[in-house]
Design a protein around this motif. Structure first.
Motif, PDB file in Angstrom:
ATOM      1  N   SER A   1       1.547  -0.773   0.110  1.00  0.00           N
ATOM      2  CA  SER A   1      -0.036  -0.244   0.278  1.00  0.00           C
ATOM      3  C   SER A   1       1.031   1.016   0.468  1.00  0.00           C
ATOM      4  O   SER A   1       0.501   2.222   0.756  1.00  0.00           O
ATOM      5  N   TYR A   2       2.200   1.405  -0.897  1.00  0.00           N
ATOM      6  CA  TYR A   2       2.678   1.864  -0.524  1.00  0.00           C
ATOM      7  C   TYR A   2       2.506   3.385  -0.839  1.00  0.00           C
ATOM      8  O   TYR A   2       1.593   2.987  -2.405  1.00  0.00           O
ATOM      9  N   GLY A   3       2.312   4.687  -1.112  1.00  0.00           N
ATOM     10  CA  GLY A   3       1.579   5.962  -1.661  1.00  0.00           C
ATOM     11  C   GLY A   3       0.575   5.739  -1.249  1.00  0.00           C
ATOM     12  O   GLY A   3      -0.288   6.942  -1.246  1.00  0.00           O
ATOM     13  N   GLN A   4      -0.985   5.097  -0.415  1.00  0.00           N
ATOM     14  CA  GLN A   4      -1.125   5.025  -0.685  1.00  0.00           C
ATOM     15  C   GLN A   4      -1.950   5.768   1.334  1.00  0.00           C
ATOM     16  O   GLN A   4      -2.776   6.109   1.882  1.00  0.00           O
ATOM     17  N   ASP A   5      -0.795   5.467   2.390  1.00  0.00           N
ATOM     18  CA  ASP A   5      -1.231   6.601   3.469  1.00  0.00           C
ATOM     19  C   ASP A   5       0.963   6.947   3.561  1.00  0.00           C
ATOM     20  O   ASP A   5       1.389   6.192   3.253  1.00  0.00           O
ATOM     21  N   ASN A   6       0.165   8.340   4.484  1.00  0.00           N
ATOM     22  CA  ASN A   6       1.826   8.552   4.552  1.00  0.00           C
ATOM     23  C   ASN A   6       2.809   8.159   5.391  1.00  0.00           C
ATOM     24  O   ASN A   6       3.552   8.724   5.744  1.00  0.00           O
ATOM     25  N   ARG A   7       1.913   7.184   6.861  1.00  0.00           N
ATOM     26  CA  ARG A   7       2.894   6.729   7.210  1.00  0.00           C
ATOM     27  C   ARG A   7       3.456   4.738   7.025  1.00  0.00           C
ATOM     28  O   ARG A   7       4.045   4.683   7.485  1.00  0.00           O
ATOM     29  N   ILE A   8       3.259   4.760   5.539  1.00  0.00           N
ATOM     30  CA  ILE A   8       4.130   4.017   4.964  1.00  0.00           C
ATOM     31  C   ILE A   8       4.854   4.112   3.876  1.00  0.00           C
ATOM     32  O   ILE A   8       4.735   5.201   2.669  1.00  0.00           O
ATOM     33  N   ILE A   9       6.203   4.236   4.660  1.00  0.00           N
ATOM     34  CA  ILE A   9       7.548   4.988   3.665  1.00  0.00           C
ATOM     35  C   ILE A   9       8.543   4.132   3.587  1.00  0.00           C
ATOM     36  O   ILE A   9       8.421   2.871   3.866  1.00  0.00           O
ATOM     37  N   THR A  10       9.183   4.440   2.554  1.00  0.00           N
ATOM     38  CA  THR A  10      10.223   3.558   2.154  1.00  0.00           C
ATOM     39  C   THR A  10      11.885   4.082   3.430  1.00  0.00           C
ATOM     40  O   THR A  10      11.715   5.201   3.941  1.00  0.00           O
ATOM     41  N   SER A  11      13.338   3.609   2.665  1.00  0.00           N
ATOM     42  CA  SER A  11      14.113   3.608   4.174  1.00  0.00           C
ATOM     43  C   SER A  11      14.262   4.847   4.026  1.00  0.00           C
ATOM     44  O   SER A  11      14.651   5.431   4.838  1.00  0.00           O
ATOM     45  N   LEU A  12      14.938   5.227   2.521  1.00  0.00           N
ATOM     46  CA  LEU A  12      14.942   6.820   2.198  1.00  0.00           C
ATOM     47  C   LEU A  12      14.188   7.756   2.448  1.00  0.00           C
ATOM     48  O   LEU A  12      15.287   9.011   3.255  1.00  0.00           O
ATOM     49  N   GLU A  13      13.147   7.701   2.509  1.00  0.00           N
ATOM     50  CA  GLU A  13      11.906   8.277   3.298  1.00  0.00           C
ATOM     51  C   GLU A  13      12.293   8.841   5.035  1.00  0.00           C
ATOM     52  O   GLU A  13      12.003   9.818   5.295  1.00  0.00           O
ATOM     53  N   LEU A  14      12.403   7.210   5.323  1.00  0.00           N
ATOM     54  CA  LEU A  14      12.575   7.478   6.949  1.00  0.00           C
ATOM     55  C   LEU A  14      13.761   8.449   7.438  1.00  0.00           C
ATOM     56  O   LEU A  14      13.856   9.047   8.115  1.00  0.00           O
ATOM     57  N   ASP A  15      14.882   8.131   5.880  1.00  0.00           N
ATOM     58  CA  ASP A  15      16.361   8.785   6.738  1.00  0.00           C
ATOM     59  C   ASP A  15      16.676  10.051   6.090  1.00  0.00           C
ATOM     60  O   ASP A  15      16.975  10.758   7.304  1.00  0.00           O
ATOM     61  N   GLN A  16      15.686  11.097   6.133  1.00  0.00           N
ATOM     62  CA  GLN A  16      14.946  12.367   5.591  1.00  0.00           C
ATOM     63  C   GLN A  16      14.089  12.671   6.728  1.00  0.00           C
ATOM     64  O   GLN A  16      14.487  13.830   7.390  1.00  0.00           O
ATOM     65  N   LYS A  17      13.203  11.459   7.745  1.00  0.00           N
ATOM     66  CA  LYS A  17      12.608  12.440   8.752  1.00  0.00           C
ATOM     67  C   LYS A  17      14.199  12.734   9.524  1.00  0.00           C
ATOM     68  O   LYS A  17      13.746  13.208  10.291  1.00  0.00           O
ATOM     69  N   PHE A  18      14.441  11.769   9.272  1.00  0.00           N
ATOM     70  CA  PHE A  18      16.111  12.264  11.120  1.00  0.00           C
ATOM     71  C   PHE A  18      16.520  12.893  10.094  1.00  0.00           C
ATOM     72  O   PHE A  18      16.890  13.504  11.002  1.00  0.00           O
ATOM     73  N   ILE A  19      16.834  13.278   9.384  1.00  0.00           N
ATOM     74  CA  ILE A  19      18.075  14.807   8.454  1.00  0.00           C
ATOM     75  C   ILE A  19      17.463  15.826   9.105  1.00  0.00           C
ATOM     76  O   ILE A  19      17.817  16.533   9.693  1.00  0.00           O
ATOM     77  N   ALA A  20      16.015  16.137   9.111  1.00  0.00           N
ATOM     78  CA  ALA A  20      15.021  16.765   9.205  1.00  0.00           C
ATOM     79  C   ALA A  20      14.585  16.720  10.667  1.00  0.00           C
ATOM     80  O   ALA A  20      14.213  17.858  10.747  1.00  0.00           O
ATOM     81  N   ASP A  21      15.190  15.679  10.979  1.00  0.00           N
ATOM     82  CA  ASP A  21      14.591  15.750  12.521  1.00  0.00           C
ATOM     83  C   ASP A  21      13.182  15.479  13.205  1.00  0.00           C
ATOM     84  O   ASP A  21      12.594  16.536  14.117  1.00  0.00           O
ATOM     85  N   ASP A  22      12.356  15.168  12.325  1.00  0.00           N
ATOM     86  CA  ASP A  22      11.319  14.952  11.805  1.00  0.00           C
ATOM     87  C   ASP A  22      10.569  14.886  13.456  1.00  0.00           C
ATOM     88  O   ASP A  22      11.046  13.917  14.340  1.00  0.00           O
TER      89      ASP A  22
END
Lengths: 830, 281, 315, 140, 360
Positions: A534-555
């Protein structure tokens, strides 16, 4: 021999002390020390070897009976804190166990039962996953279990194994041979050496290195490669060694060529117009040949052949003293064609050719025939027929060599500049090393900034801040005077060949041409855009790189989550993409730990197939387990399912221990998506380099040539070769640069004389050769008396002979394998 | 009548590299059967088929002279399959020669005449035969002046160098040895193309003079006007042709120029004769 | 005079007159019944010598090889396909050509017709789809369709594939149930029978090379049978040498042969040399979906490959 | 006269199948003594002329082996070769030549076992057929 | 000369008797061709044929013939010494040969049997052969023998002339050889000589009347070689030629040959094969130079040889007996009749005058 102390002044030092296989003697539960049919994998390799104790015949050592069942135990001396102190994974054992199992079956037949007892099947290397699949297809049995004990069965040579199955039951099975897949470890002596030098070691006693300087030890000027840097397989060792050499060269680039000596070349004798005077040298190879083939008989026969002026046999034709006497014999007898009947030309031809040159003969006046690998070794029970065959082979070679002509090798000037295609980590590492070694480098990057995929990554498993490291590396690149960076630029066309390429670059609408002698392909790879879960259907389903982005952005959202799920192997190890993406296990675990750090109460689940935290990456796996991260294994035919309902995300998965479906309600699903290659066929075509079925580039040699292509002057690094983590990508970049320098440092190279050429009188201009040559070596003459006829650029020609075989007119000739030469061999068979 | 296809068996007695590039070798043959030597009685200007079993035959002008006994000699340029094979043979090897074939230089008509011999490159073989024949004490008086122009690309490409230099010293023959060019400072003979030397050094024609011309097409082409300017008529210019041959006895049909069979009616023709045939050579 | 002949003459004359072409290649009437001869026309007045009938069996593409002038040429379906192949293989350029396409209704088989009569045929006239034939004292009318050459009977490219002008309206291409029935028949034989079949087929071969030389594909300056270093094929009528010639000649035509039948037409010994090439034509169609000479941009199948090509029986 | 020994000409590409033959030797795998190897750079070097020559000159069988399709050292040589082999093999069969005398294989340099196996298979098919009598050039 | 009568019913028996003394050769139908082959037992010549596809020249001059041989095995005695291959020269009888084909043998003889050299292979075969001709009552439409120095009832070159008279043959004995042959067959039925002679004459007249094409050769001899050689028509004539060897191979008077060595093991055989002047390799030098490299040169050579050089050299007419095979078999319909007539009529002065007129 007496010990001697020699003092050498050096500017840098490369440490490659290697490893020793783990000694399982101290493990009493495996019976290694007590029972002859329990052996280490290294010992088993010898048993399989033709030069081993049983000449390759697979038997139990206890009674020399052929085994029916063999078991391999994985992780003996690895991933083991209890019985030994080796926490790390030894990286190579899964693959070698599979290989041994397959070879054992090849030796003994399909009925041989080969079973591997393992914890996680770690086939993360290039093409390894395919080998795993094919081993399973060939009937190699895989049992996920850890062995409890081994008991000899009294009154028999068999061994009973007691182990715990996945569902917790105890099982027993009887085997003939047990192979212990022992791990790699560093010896105390090496540790001592490290201590003496003053370099830091890791927990596993490996040389400590930084992910961004993977072959540099903690002490400047000291480099490391091979298993001392961490347990690794051959290609990775080869990469490291090139990288270490490259880094050392960068350090010492000012001293290049200051201590070289040049041998005096022997002038070549002009044999044009002389009748063939053939010398035949027949090797006994100790008893390797002579033990089966009657070598003196073959030698006497050779002497009777037309144009043979001299024939003899030697104990070892390749030995230095024989080489010296060969030179003398050639001179004394005025020989002008030489045949060596010995082993394989693939390894020994260059040696004998050098001897020819030392005797003043053109090295192409030579033919080698293989009476060892192709006769004595494979016909050991038929000495007469083997001798007859050896005579036939000698006769065929004598017939051919009489038609060999001296060939001229072309000289190519190498433009000492490089083009690196791709400005990611690997490309930057290559560029930096090349520049530091003193060469001009063009870095061509499609994107507006350097860094490639690393720009999307958060941290390494060692905790290094990737963003910071990438930007400082990028800055160093941009500031280096030897490097010209072409951003927003695409490669439009490549012409030329090793030493003198001309590449057309396009930046926005402007085009320019750069000239370079070598090229490094570092075009990287892409993350898979998943189409499942269900990737793309819910913003809680993300890829590893997207998680990294969140870390980088200190989400801040990451801290408040109660639960997180990681799903591994998304798009990897599947029929469409049958390879392991290598980095995802480490990446997910590292991210899981990072989440745990942010919120120690978070429930974290990692849904996996095999955890592949090879080498010292294993530590974070252990840490994750210790920190309560839950690992749930799933199988590829029963993948986890995502449920999106009432603004809730939940993951359904079957628990592998309970064998029951469970549902995890979660705030975040991270998909460890596959790394997919660019499959850049255009680029492959520009440089005439191959892509494999998956779309990765194919290196010159899977083991020994991982950083270059079979095409001269083109080098390979990074993820374009295969998925790899940052430290390996950087080492690969340095290795490609190092390999490239071996070429450009020579300023000039010689091309082979075994190339094709066209007789324009016979050419019918049909264009077949031009149409088929994979290297674009033939073209039509555009002017002169042969206008419209094909001619072959001998610099581009690789000598494959395809054009010749396709030329109906018979206008194309191939030096060394011309029709008259092969025909003479054919006619000499009887 | 003898089977004209059966070669006389011969043994290679000696092989001598004739030019510095090793593209020409001189083969000395002796007859395996002594009586065959008598049967093989020839005149300068004739040729023979050198016959290598399993390889084939090749027509080659006889380079030895009828006055040289006990052997026959051929100087062979390596060009096709047979000659390449011949170049790979060694002394002692057995092969065949078939002949003598073709007409010869018209020695009967040439008696009492002055002779101009013009040769270039490796077409000097039958000319050598002729010169040795004429210089023989028994024959020299039958001829008037003998003037020779012989040229090659370079000193190392001259055939029969030792003999040439010997003849140069003699009074009964006027040698004009030339090379197209040389960087050897010790070269003491002429430098320049054959036609140029012909124009400079050859006597003007009178009724009693004949010229024999053998050489590459380009030399022949430019020598003709040179001779013409010296007053030679077409019937005073004698040439020897080469054409592809197989049988050598006028039967196989490929060497003809018009009705003339080069192998049998030739290879020696006067320029006058040639001008009446299609120039298919 | 038939309509096609009239149109060819008209077009040829005007092309030569306008100097659109330097020469015009077509057929002229032969010197005996059931013959036609290739002819080159250099001025408009000569154009009236051109003809078109059911005896224009030869393939005129053969006469284009390596010409450097501008040429008008008559081309039926198979000729046009050979012209395409010629363009692909650089024997002529498209710019040099002005092609008068002739939609073809098939050429007659002179041997087949002759075998209908005991006496020699002294005259053959065509009327629509019939052949009016005089032999000895007899005159008979035969239906042309029954006496076509076998390659014409299996032809599905009667219309020219490349032309600048047509000499007649295009015809409907026949649908043929099994184009390769002749090949199937040989394939159904046992190995020994096949061997004997071909043994018998080429028994009378005199190696005149008319088959080779009439073929537009055989343009090599030196044919393999004439190679001398090494001379690996004997030049006599030894059966292995003859077989070698036919095998390799056919193989060299693989994927290039348009089945024009010129080889059979030229053979003085009436050998159906197509038995060799037909097998290859069938295979390239079956395996590579290829018919020769349909597209000037596509190289023949041996000049290219597909990674998924069949490789049955390769271990 | 002694029975003629069967001779099978094996054209092996330098990079894969020749390597496999070497490795089969290193591994002491045993196979038929009837094979005579001729090393060629690539299976793409093999044309009908060579195969035909081998039969004409008295080879009782011919075996051509190269790299696996897609793994050619010269990128594409064996792809082209494959088309040639199939067409040539079919035409030979069509003319009544025992196709069992002509073998093709793809063997990588690591596949020593396959090499020995195929070598034996090739010999096992050809030897029982006896000396070749079709397409053999004999004295006139 | 005597004429005897042979009933067709007796024919096979006589042929069988002849086999005891002679190797018989005759026309045999093979698919759509007639070819002269050795007549094995139970095989009889096909006497109904019109013309053989190949001329019977192969009986004396096989397309491939071993002439010399030796061994290159140095352990053998006389190795590398080529010696003649023994030919089978038992008496041959060539039955049913067309008169013009027999006449052609006489022309070929001029080449193989000269004052300087005698080709033993051809000459021995010739001398051992008896030619039993079969007159052509209904000559082929290609036949133009009557204008080419021969004819359907030509006797030159024959030993016996058979004339088909429906149920019997009249056999005209021409030579002693012929007589001997008939003696072995046992054919000896006498017939009224005058009547028989008249029948033959009538049939001959009838047959000659059927031939409706001819060539003109009367001016050829006096033409200058170089005029004909340089005539402008050759290029257009040669246009359609494909340089195959058909015309030469089917021709009864073409004798060109090639000599080739073949080695099998240690056995070397020197072979003579038919050759033809049409392909370029015929005259190509080893250096690559070729005096007749162009098709036009070769077409010109063929016809100049047959119609001019031959006559100039031997003064025995043209080298063509008008059988018409080359006309019929030429794949591109190059017709010697047209070319001969063109040559015969060619007048260079007129030609140049015409071209001068054109220029004006």
């Amino acid at each position: 021999m007496k010990d001697e102390v020699v003092e050498v002044e050096v500017g840098a030092m490369i440490l490659s002390p290697g490893f020793k296989p783990f000694d399982p003697s101290e493990f009493d539960n495996y019976q290694y020390a007590n029972h002859p049919n329990v052996m280490t994998a290294m010992e088993f390799e010898r048993l399989l070897s033709a030069s081993g104790p049983t000449e390759g015949h697979l038997v139990r050592l206890s009674d020399h009976k052929e085994p029916k069942k063999i078991a391999w135990f994985q992780c003996v001396g690895s991933r083991d804190m209890n019985k030994c102190d080796n926490k790390y994974c030894s990286s190579v054992c899964c693959m070698y166990a599979l290989k041994e199992a397959v070879i054992a079956k090849e030796h003994a037949g399909d009925d041989l039962d080969c079973t591997i007892f393992y914890m996680d099947m770690r086939t993360h290397g290039k093409d390894f996953e395919q080998s795993l699949n094919s081993a399973v297809d060939q009937g190699v049995r895989l049992v996920r279990s850890r062995i409890h004990s081994v008991e000899p069965i009294t009154g028999s040579d068999e061994l009973n194994i007691r182990y715990v199955t996945e569902d917790g039951n105890v099982a027993n099975e009887i085997f003939d041979i047990i192979v212990l897949s022992v791990g790699l470890e560093i010896t105390p002596k090496v540790m001592e050496l490290a201590d003496k030098i003053g370099i830091e070691l890791t927990d596993g006693n490996f040389a400590d290195t930084d992910s961004f300087a993977p072959v540099e030890t903690s002490r400047k000027g000291f480099f490391v490669c091979g298993a001392f840097q961490g347990p690794k397989d051959i290609p990775q060792s080869v990469v490291d060694s090139s990288a270490a050499a490259g880094e050392a060269s960068a350090l010492l680039s000012d001293a290049r060529n200051t201590l070289t000596l040049k041998p005096e070349p022997v002038p070549e004798i002009n044999i044009q117009g002389d009748r063939p005077r053939i010398g035949v040298f027949i090797c006994k190879c100790g008893s390797n040949i002579n033990g089966v083939v009657n070598v003196p008989d073959v030698s006497a026969y050779a002497a009777s052949l037309p144009c043979v002026e001299y024939a003899c046999d030697n104990l070892y034709t390749c030995s230095q003293d024989t080489q010296d006497s060969m030179t003398q014999i050639i001179k004394a007898n005025n020989l002008n064609r030489i045949v060596v009947a010995a082993c394989t030309p693939k390894t020994h031809e260059p040696l004998f050719q050098e001897t020819l040159m030392n005797a003043g003969l053109n090295k192409y006046l030579f033919e080698m025939t293989n009476i060892r690998n192709h006769a004595s070794w494979v016909h050991k029970d038929a000495p007469d027929l083997a001798t007859q065959k050896a005579k036939d082979l000698v006769r065929m070679s004598v017939a051919k060599v009489a038609l060999m002509e001296p060939l001229k090798e072309g000289t190519l000037t190498i433009n000492p500049a490089a083009m690196v295609v791709g400005g990611g980590l690997s490309g930057m590492a290559a560029a930096k090393n090349l520049a530091e070694q003193g060469y001009q480098v063009h870095v061509v990057e499609r994107q507006p900034r350097l860094g490639g995929q690393a720009n999307n990554l958060y941290q390494t498993f060692k905790g290094e801040d990737i963003q910071q490291e990438v930007s400082s590396l990028a800055q160093a690149i941009e500031e280096n005077e030897n490097i010209q960076v072409h951003l927003n630029t695409t490669l439009e066309n490549v012409e030329g060949f090793v030493g003198s390429f001309k590449s057309d670059l396009k930046c926005e609408s402007k085009t320019s041409t750069i000239e370079h002698g070598v090229a490094v392909i570092a075009t990287g790879a892409l993350p898979l855009e998943p189409s499942e879960y269900s990737y793309g259907q819910d913003n809680r389903i993300i890829t590893s790189l997207e998680l990294d982005q969140k870390f980088i952005a200190d989400d801040p959202g990451l801290k408040t989550m109660e639960s997180a799920v990681f799903i591994q192997c998304v798009g990897s190890r599947e029929p469409d993409r049958p390879y392991c993406s290598r980095v995802c296990c480490t990446h997910s675990i590292d991210n899981a730990l990072e989440l745990k750090k942010a919120n120690p109460d978070m429930h974290i689940y990692i849904l996996y197939r095999d955890i592949r935290t090879y080498g010292e990456r294993e530590y974070i796996y252990q840490e994750a387990r210790e920190k309560g991260i839950i690992f749930i294994r799933y199988s590829v035919d029963n993948k986890p399912k995502i449920r999106l309902k009432d603004d809730q995300v939940s993951v359904q998965v079957t628990d592998h221990i309970l064998n029951r479906p469970i549902e995890i309600r979660t705030d975040l699903v991270t998909l460890a998506t596959a790394i997919v290659p660019n499959k850049d066929e255009r680029l492959a075509n520009f440089f005439k380099v191959p892509l494999n079925e998956d779309g990765f580039f194919v290196e010159r040699h899977a083991k020994l040539g991982p950083s270059e292509f079979a095409t001269d002057g083109v080098f390979l690094c990074g993820l374009a070769h295969y998925p790899k983590p940052i430290d390996e990508a950087i080492a690969h970049g340095q290795a490609a640069a190092s390999r490239a320098v071996t070429l450009i440092a020579r300023k000039q190279i010689h091309t082979s004389g075994n190339v094709a050429y066209v007789n324009p009188v016979i050419c019918s201009s049909c264009g077949v050769c031009i149409s088929i040559c994979p290297y674009s070596a033939p073209s039509f003459e555009t002017e002169g008396k042969n206008q419209g006829k094909a001619s072959i650029n001998s610099v581009l020609c690789k000598g494959c002979g395809l054009c010749m075989a396709s030329c109906r007119s018979g206008a194309i000739h191939l030096n060394g394998f011309d029709f008259n030469q092969l025909f003479s061999q054919i006619t000499a068979i009887n | 009548m003898k089977n004209p296809y059966t070669p006389y068996p011969v043994k290679i007695d000696e092989i001598e590299i004739a030019t510095e590039d090793k593209s020409l070798k001189t083969f000395k043959f002796i007859f395996l059967n002594k009586e065959d030597e008598k049967k093989f009685s020839y005149q300068a200007g004739q040729f023979a088929e050198l016959s290598i079993p399993g390889v084939g035959e090749i027509p080659i002008g006889i380079a030895s002279s009828p006055v040289e006994k006990g052997f026959v000699k051929f100087t062979v340029f390596k060009t096709g399959v047979v000659t390449s094979h011949l170049h790979k043979m060694k002394t002692g090897d057995i092969m065949g020669i078939r002949g003598p074939l073709g007409n010869a230089f018209p020695w009967d008509n040439l008696q009492g005449k002055n002779l101009v011999i013009i040769g270039g490159g490796f077409a000097f073989t039958t000319l050598r035969s002729s010169i040795v024949f004429m210089l023989d004490p028994a024959n020299r008086s039958k001829f008037g002046n003998v003037d020779v122009v012989y040229g090659a690309r370079s000193p190392g490409m001259l055939l029969y160098r030792e003999e040439l230099f010997d003849w140069e010293k003699r009074a009964d023959i006027n040698m004009n040895i030339t090379v197209d060019s040389t960087d050897n400072p010790e070269w003491k003979y002429n430098t320049g193309f054959v036609p140029t030397i012909v124009e400079k050094k050859i006597p003007k024609a009178d009724k009693n003079t004949c010229a024999i011309v053998c050489g590459p097409p380009i030399m022949i082409k430019f020598t003709q006007p040179a001779l013409k300017s010296l007053g030679y008529h077409d019937d005073q210019i004698i040439m020897s042709l080469e054409n592809r041959m197989k049988c050598g006895i006028g039967m196989c049909g490929r060497c003809n120029i018009g009705k003339e069979l080069v192998c049998k009616d030739g290879p020696v023709f006067t320029l006058e004769e040639l001008k009446q045939t299609p120039g298919e050579f | 005079m038939n309509m096609i002949t009239r149109n060819i003459q008209k077009h040829a004359a005007s092309l030569l007159k306008a100097e659109t072409v330097d020469v015009f290649i077509g057929f002229k009437a032969g010197s005996f019944p059931m013959s036609a001869a290739p002819v080159i026309i250099k001025n408009p007045e000569q154009a009236q010598a051109l003809i078109w009938d059911s005896n224009c069996r030869l393939n005129l593409a053969n006469y284009l090889t390596n010409r450097t002038d501008k040429i008008g040429i008559v081309a039926k379906g198979c000729d046009s396909r050979s012209i395409v192949n010629h363009i692909i293989e650089n024997k002529i350029t498209r710019d040099q050509l002005h092609i008068i396409g002739v939609p073809c209704s098939g050429m007659v088989d002179k041997t087949k017709i002759a075998s209908e009569f005991t006496d020699e045929i002294t005259e053959l006239r065509e009327q629509e789809d019939s052949l009016v034939i005089k032999a000895g004292s007899e005159t008979r009318i035969l239906a042309k369709g029954e006496f076509l050459r076998s390659n014409c009977l299996s032809c599905t490219h009667r219309n020219p594939v490349l032309y600048d002008q047509l000499a007649a309206d295009l015809v409907t291409e026949p649908v043929i149930e099994n184009q390769f029935a002749d090949v199937d028949k040989i394939e159904s034989l046992s190995r020994d029978e096949k061997w004997l079949y071909f043994d018998d087929l080429i028994q009378n071969c005199i190696r005149c090379y008319a088959c080779r030389n009439s073929c537009p594909l055989c343009f090599c300056p030196t044919c393999f049978v004439d190679e001398s270093n090494p001379q690996w094929v004997g030049k006599g009528i030894d059966s292995t040498d003859v077989r070698t010639f036919h095998f390799l000649r056919a193989y060299h035509c693989a994927g290039r042969c348009t089945d024009c039948g010129a080889c059979v037409e030229a053979c003085p010994m009436d050998i159906n040399v197509r038995d060799f090439t037909r097998k290859l034509n069938k295979d390239v169609l079956d395996m590579y979906g290829w018919e020769a000479g349909l597209d000037i941009k596509k190289r023949p199948p041996l000049d290219t490959f597909n990674p998924n090509d069949p490789d049955e029986y390769i271990k | 006269m002694a029975e003629k020994q069967i001779k099978i000409v094996a054209f092996l590409c330098n990079w894969c199948s020749y390597g496999a033959a070497d490795l089969a030797g290193v591994s002491r795998m045993q196979y038929s003594t009837d094979i005579r190897v001729i090393r060629v750079p690539c299976s793409g070097r093999i044309d009908a002329k060579l195969i035909l020559s081998a039969f004409r000159e008295g080879a009782d069988g011919v075996w051509v082996s190269g790299c696996h399709p897609g793994e050619c050292h010269y990128l594409e040589g064996n792809y082209y070769a494959r088309r040639k082999f199939i067409l040539m093999g079919n035409l030979m069969e069509h003319m009544g030549i025992d196709k069992d005398r002509l073998h093709f294989s793809w063997i990588s340099s690591a596949e020593a076992t396959k090499f020995a196996k195929v070598a034996q298979e090739v010999a096992d098919t050809i030897v029982p057929m006896g000396p070749s009598d079709r397409f053999v050039k004999r004295a006139v | 000369m005597e004429i005897i009568k042979i009933k067709k019913t007796a024919w096979p028996g006589g042929i069988d008797k002849a086999r005891e003394t002679y190797h018989l050769f005759g026309p045999v139908k093979d698919k759509s061709c007639h070819i002269f082959r050795p007549l094995e037992n139970n095989i009889y010549p096909d006497m109904e044929y019109t013309s053989s596809t190949l001329s019977p020249k192969s009986v004396l001059f096989p397309q491939t013939q071993k002439i010399l041989e030796t061994s290159v095995d140095e352990s053998e005695k006389n190795h590398h010494i080529l010696t003649p291959v023994k030919q089978d020269n038992t008496p041959k009888a060539v039955i049913g040969i067309r008169p013009c084909d027999a006449k052609a043998m006489q022309l070929v003889k001029l080449n193989f049997d000269t004052k300087d050299y005698r080709d033993p292979y051809w000459c021995d075969a010739y001398e051992s052969s008896t030619f039993i001709g079969l007159a052509a009552n209904t000559p082929s439409i290609f036949d133009f023998s009557t204008s080419a120095g021969s004819g359907p009832f030509e006797e030159d070159g024959l030993d016996v002339l058979l004339v088909d008279c429906k149920d019997h043959y009249l056999a005209k004995v021409i030579t002693e050889k012929g007589k001997s042959f008939l003696n072995t067959t046992g054919f000896n039925e006498s017939t009224d000589q005058n009547k028989a002679d008249q029948i033959i004459k009538d049939l001959k007249t009838c047959a000659e009347g059927i031939i409706n094409s001819s060539i003109r050769t009367e001016n050829l001899k006096e033409k200058t070689v170089l005029d004909l050689y340089n005539a402008p028509f050759w290029e257009d004539l040669a246009f359609s030629c494909i340089s195959c060897g058909t015309c030469a191979y089917v021709c009864p008077t073409c004798w060109c040959f090639d000599i080739q060595d073949e080695t099998r093991g240690s056995l070397v055989t020197r072979i003579r094969n038919w050759d033809t002047c049409m392909p370029p390799l015929f005259t190509q030098h080893a250096s690559g130079h070729n005096p007749r490299g162009e098709k036009t040169q070769r077409v010109r050579q063929r016809f100049m040889h047959k119609l001019k050089y031959f006559e100039d050299k031997y003064d025995q007419g043209i080298m063509c007996i008008g059988c018409g095979r080359c006309v019929e078999k030429c794949p591109v319909n190059i017709d010697i009749r047209d070319i001969c007539n063109l040559m015969n009529a060619y007048e260079p002065e007129k030609e140049s005058a015409v071209s001068k007129l054109r220029e004006k």
